[in-house]
Each structure stands twice: as structure tokens, then as C-alpha cells.
Design a protein around this motif. Structure first.
Motif, short mmCIF file in Angstrom:
data_model
loop_
_atom_site.label_atom_id
_atom_site.label_comp_id
_atom_site.label_asym_id
_atom_site.label_seq_id
_atom_site.Cartn_x
_atom_site.Cartn_y
_atom_site.Cartn_z
N ASP A 68 0.82 -1.21 0.00
CA ASP A 68 0.00 0.00 0.00
C ASP A 68 0.85 1.27 0.00
O ASP A 68 0.35 2.36 -0.31
CB ASP A 68 -0.92 0.02 1.23
CG ASP A 68 -2.01 -1.04 1.16
OD1 ASP A 68 -2.46 -1.36 0.05
OD2 ASP A 68 -2.40 -1.56 2.22
N ILE A 69 2.14 1.14 0.34
CA ILE A 69 3.01 2.31 0.32
C ILE A 69 3.09 2.91 -1.08
O ILE A 69 3.13 4.13 -1.25
CB ILE A 69 4.42 1.95 0.83
CG1 ILE A 69 4.39 1.58 2.31
CG2 ILE A 69 5.40 3.09 0.59
CD1 ILE A 69 5.72 1.16 2.87
N MET A 70 3.10 2.04 -2.09
CA MET A 70 3.25 2.54 -3.46
C MET A 70 2.09 3.44 -3.89
O MET A 70 2.31 4.60 -4.26
CB MET A 70 3.42 1.35 -4.42
CG MET A 70 3.64 1.77 -5.86
SD MET A 70 2.14 1.69 -6.83
CE MET A 70 2.78 1.05 -8.35
N PRO A 71 0.82 3.00 -3.81
CA PRO A 71 -0.25 3.92 -4.18
C PRO A 71 -0.39 5.11 -3.24
O PRO A 71 -0.86 6.18 -3.65
CB PRO A 71 -1.51 3.04 -4.15
CG PRO A 71 -1.14 1.84 -3.34
CD PRO A 71 0.33 1.65 -3.53
N THR A 72 0.05 4.95 -1.99
CA THR A 72 0.01 6.08 -1.06
C THR A 72 0.98 7.18 -1.51
O THR A 72 0.63 8.36 -1.55
CB THR A 72 0.37 5.63 0.36
OG1 THR A 72 -0.51 4.56 0.75
CG2 THR A 72 0.23 6.78 1.35
N THR A 73 2.20 6.79 -1.85
CA THR A 73 3.19 7.78 -2.29
C THR A 73 2.80 8.37 -3.65
O THR A 73 3.06 9.55 -3.91
CB THR A 73 4.59 7.17 -2.36
OG1 THR A 73 4.56 5.98 -3.15
CG2 THR A 73 5.09 6.82 -0.97
#
Length: 204
Positions: free
Chosen positions: A51-56
Motif C-alpha cells: 500500500d506504500i506505493m499507491p500512497t506515495t
């Protein structure tokens, strides 16, 4: 974002390393610091590291690619918009270790499946956060056991899992050989798996 890719058993369940799906090895710290992030707040949501990827991407104003299944955590962090509630980010959390272990967590219950030995374990994470009391044989938990087992097996193709495991090992070997070729002075910085490893990856 401060986190880690895995925990370690360090003796829990008689294990030492990370190759298991108990919470001590798969549930890692996830700390967020930045503008608009409430200080000292704890959010009891189960999320994926991916989820870090779509968050960033959201923070950078970049649209999430359509093939990405994971979600931005900004609604959860900010408490605004769709996905702001901890219980609706994901209705289930899945885990796997190659083709030998699978897990699914729904609400307070977590089921672990060991397909090669045809064994399951079921835990109530609220009453038993250390995962010490297996409820899979308890008649009072027959329904939840079957429901979670159906979910963890839904759409699981052993041939696909085996193929992905073999490709992953082949990629690992390629990277190891590439690293040795471009910087031979470093020697074996990544030890490549032996050639016979593909034959060892199989499913009953």
C-alpha cells in the motif's frame, strides 16, 4: 514511512527465522510521519506493505496504474474520504510463503493452511494474540473454519503458484550473476540458488 519487510520468530512457536505466517513474522511496525499526520495516534487496521506505493503516488499527485490492486492509505491516515475506516480498507488480509503456507485473516480470526501436509490452524487474534491456542478442531468454530478455508482456497491454482516460485528463483539467479559480472571484485554478494532448486518446488 518507516517499516520493515518482515519480522522474526526468535523462538516463538519453536521457530527462529521469518519463513512462517504467524503475526510475529508478518505483522511489522508501520509508522507515518508528516504534515497533517496526527501525533501519537494508533490505527488498528490490517494493511499490506504494498500500500506504500499507491500512497506515495497519491502524495505526488500521480494516478495509480490500473493493474495495481493495493490502496492508498491517505484516507485512513487523514480520516477523510472513502477508506477512512480501519475495518473497510480490506475485508480480508491474505498471506503466503511460496506454495507451502497460506493464510487469511478476517476480523478477529486467522486461518493458516499448510497444503502439503493437509493441515490448518485457526486462531482468535483478539483472545489469543500470540497464536498459541489452535481452534481448528473446536466444534464451536467449525463454521468460521470452513468459511475461511473456502476463502483461502478460492482462485488458488497450484500450477500458477509453482510457476511464479520458479520464475522468482530464476530472476534471483540472474541478478546474482549480473552483480558478479559488473563488480567481480565483490565476489558472491548474492549466492544464487542451485540449479536443481526448480525441481524442489512442487505441490502435492
Amino acid at each position: 514511512f518507516f517499516t520493515a519487510d518482515h519480522g522474526l520468530a526468535v523462538g516463538h512457536h519453536g521457530l527462529v527465522g521469518k519463513q512462517n505466517l504467524y503475526d510475529h513474522s508478518v505483522r511489522v511496525p508501520f509508522i507515518v510521519k508528516g504534515p497533517g499526520v496526527a501525533k501519537g495516534e494508533r490505527i488498528p487496521a490490517r494493511i499490506y506493505l504494498q500500500d506504500i506505493m499507491p500512497t506515495t503516488l497519491e502524495l505526488a499527485g500521480v494516478p495509480k496504474p490500473p493493474h495495481v490492486d493495493f490502496h492508498s492509505l491517505m484516507p485512513l491516515i487523514s480520516g477523510k474520504g472513502e477508506g477512512a475506516r480501519a475495518d473497510v480498507v480490506y475485508d480480508a488480509i491474505y498471506g503466503a510463503y511460496l506454495e507451502v503456507q497460506r493464510s487469511v485473516t478476517v476480523g478477529q480470526h486467522k486461518l493458516l493452511l499448510y497444503p502439503k501436509i493437509r493441515r490448518v490452524q485457526l486462531f482468535d487474534l483478539e483472545a489469543d494474540p500470540q497464536e498459541l491456542h489452535d481452534l481448528s478442531g473446536d466444534p464451536d468454530h467449525t463454521e468460521i473454519r470452513q468459511r475461511l478455508l473456502d476463502r483461502v482456497l478460492n482462485g488458488w491454482d497450484p500450477d500458477v503458484v509453482r510457476g511464479e516460485a520458479v520464475r522468482s528463483l530464476q530472476d534471483y539467479r540472474f541478478v546474482a550473476q549480473w552483480g558478479k559480472a559488473i563488480q567481480p571484485e565483490l565476489g558472491e554478494t548474492m549466492e544464487a540458488p542451485p540449479p536443481h532448486i526448480e525441481q524442489d518446488v512442487e505441490i502435492l
